[in-house]
Design a protein around this motif. Structure first.
Motif, PDB file in Angstrom:
ATOM      1  N   GLY A 159      -7.579   5.170   3.773  1.00  0.00           N
ATOM      2  CA  GLY A 159      -8.093   4.234   2.785  1.00  0.00           C
ATOM      3  C   GLY A 159      -7.510   4.380   1.391  1.00  0.00           C
ATOM      4  N   GLU A 160      -6.684   5.384   1.158  1.00  0.00           N
ATOM      5  CA  GLU A 160      -6.106   5.625  -0.165  1.00  0.00           C
ATOM      6  C   GLU A 160      -4.614   5.303  -0.140  1.00  0.00           C
ATOM      7  N   PRO A 161      -4.112   4.722  -1.237  1.00  0.00           N
ATOM      8  CA  PRO A 161      -2.676   4.422  -1.298  1.00  0.00           C
ATOM      9  C   PRO A 161      -1.839   5.704  -1.129  1.00  0.00           C
ATOM     10  N   THR A 162      -0.717   5.576  -0.447  1.00  0.00           N
ATOM     11  CA  THR A 162       0.155   6.718  -0.238  1.00  0.00           C
ATOM     12  C   THR A 162       1.591   6.231  -0.266  1.00  0.00           C
ATOM     13  N   LYS A 163       2.501   7.136  -0.503  1.00  0.00           N
ATOM     14  CA  LYS A 163       3.921   6.799  -0.473  1.00  0.00           C
ATOM     15  C   LYS A 163       4.493   7.212   0.865  1.00  0.00           C
ATOM     16  N   LEU A 164       5.424   6.414   1.340  1.00  0.00           N
ATOM     17  CA  LEU A 164       6.101   6.756   2.585  1.00  0.00           C
ATOM     18  C   LEU A 164       7.181   7.778   2.270  1.00  0.00           C
ATOM     19  N   ARG A 165       7.381   8.674   3.199  1.00  0.00           N
ATOM     20  CA  ARG A 165       8.376   9.730   3.012  1.00  0.00           C
ATOM     21  C   ARG A 165       9.416   9.659   4.100  1.00  0.00           C
ATOM     22  N   GLY A 166      10.596  10.111   3.772  1.00  0.00           N
ATOM     23  CA  GLY A 166      11.636  10.257   4.773  1.00  0.00           C
ATOM     24  C   GLY A 166      12.100   8.932   5.337  1.00  0.00           C
ATOM     25  N   ARG A 167      12.854   9.051   6.413  1.00  0.00           N
ATOM     26  CA  ARG A 167      13.391   7.867   7.097  1.00  0.00           C
ATOM     27  C   ARG A 167      13.056   7.949   8.569  1.00  0.00           C
TER      28      ARG A 167
END
Length: 164
Positions: A155-163
């Motif tokens: 439910g909380e915004p997050t950043k995507l990591r890696g590929r």
């Protein structure tokens, strides 16, 4: 009629005398002291911990999801936002050149009852992997999502990591 003690107390120069009334006392009954209940809960907890310790020793203490064979599942997805419920399980969320959502699960258990679930419903990807009882298990996930999708973690915004 005034008692003699009260009459003397009213006269000047006389000492006050208190009239005594015979007291009727109730017999003193002592109640037996309540005994404390035996400490069965701490003993039961200690016995349970001992059983768990023996089970851990019998199966080996180390379990690492990195050593497990991966299981893969893909989900059709056309939304703009994906909420990933991880239930506190480590999960790498990565952007990938794809149109669906790909989930890779690593899970290893040596004892206990396994609880495995992964489903995508109404924009929420629910990932669960664990065990109960006298249990030893470990899990982790990797979730590949289409580029441009907004991803929430629990439910909380997050950043995507890696590929992917």
């Amino acid at each position: 009629m005034v008692s003699t003690a009260k009459a003397r107390a009213a006269e000047p120069g006389t000492a006050k005398v208190r009239a005594t009334t015979p007291h009727i006392t109730k017999p003193h009954i002592t109640k037996p002291r309540a005994t404390k209940p035996r400490a069965t809960k701490p003993r039961a907890a200690l016995a349970g911990a001992l059983v768990a310790l023996v089970a851990v020793a019998a199966t080996g203490c180390s379990v690492d999801a990195k050593n497990a064979d991966p299981a893969v599942k893909t989900f059709a997805f056309s939304g703009r936002t994906l909420d990933v419920k991880t239930h506190e399980i480590p999960a790498d969320l990565v952007a990938a050149d794809r149109k669906d959502v790909k989930v890779t699960r690593w899970f290893e258990a040596k004892s206990g009852s396994e609880h495995l679930r992964w489903e995508l419903k109404d924009g929420t990807l629910d990932l669960e992997a664990g065990c109960s009882g006298i249990a030893i298990c470990d899990a982790r996930f990797k979730v590949e999502v289409p580029r441009g999708v907004t991803v929430l973690r629990d439910g909380e915004p997050t950043k995507l990591r890696g590929r992917g």
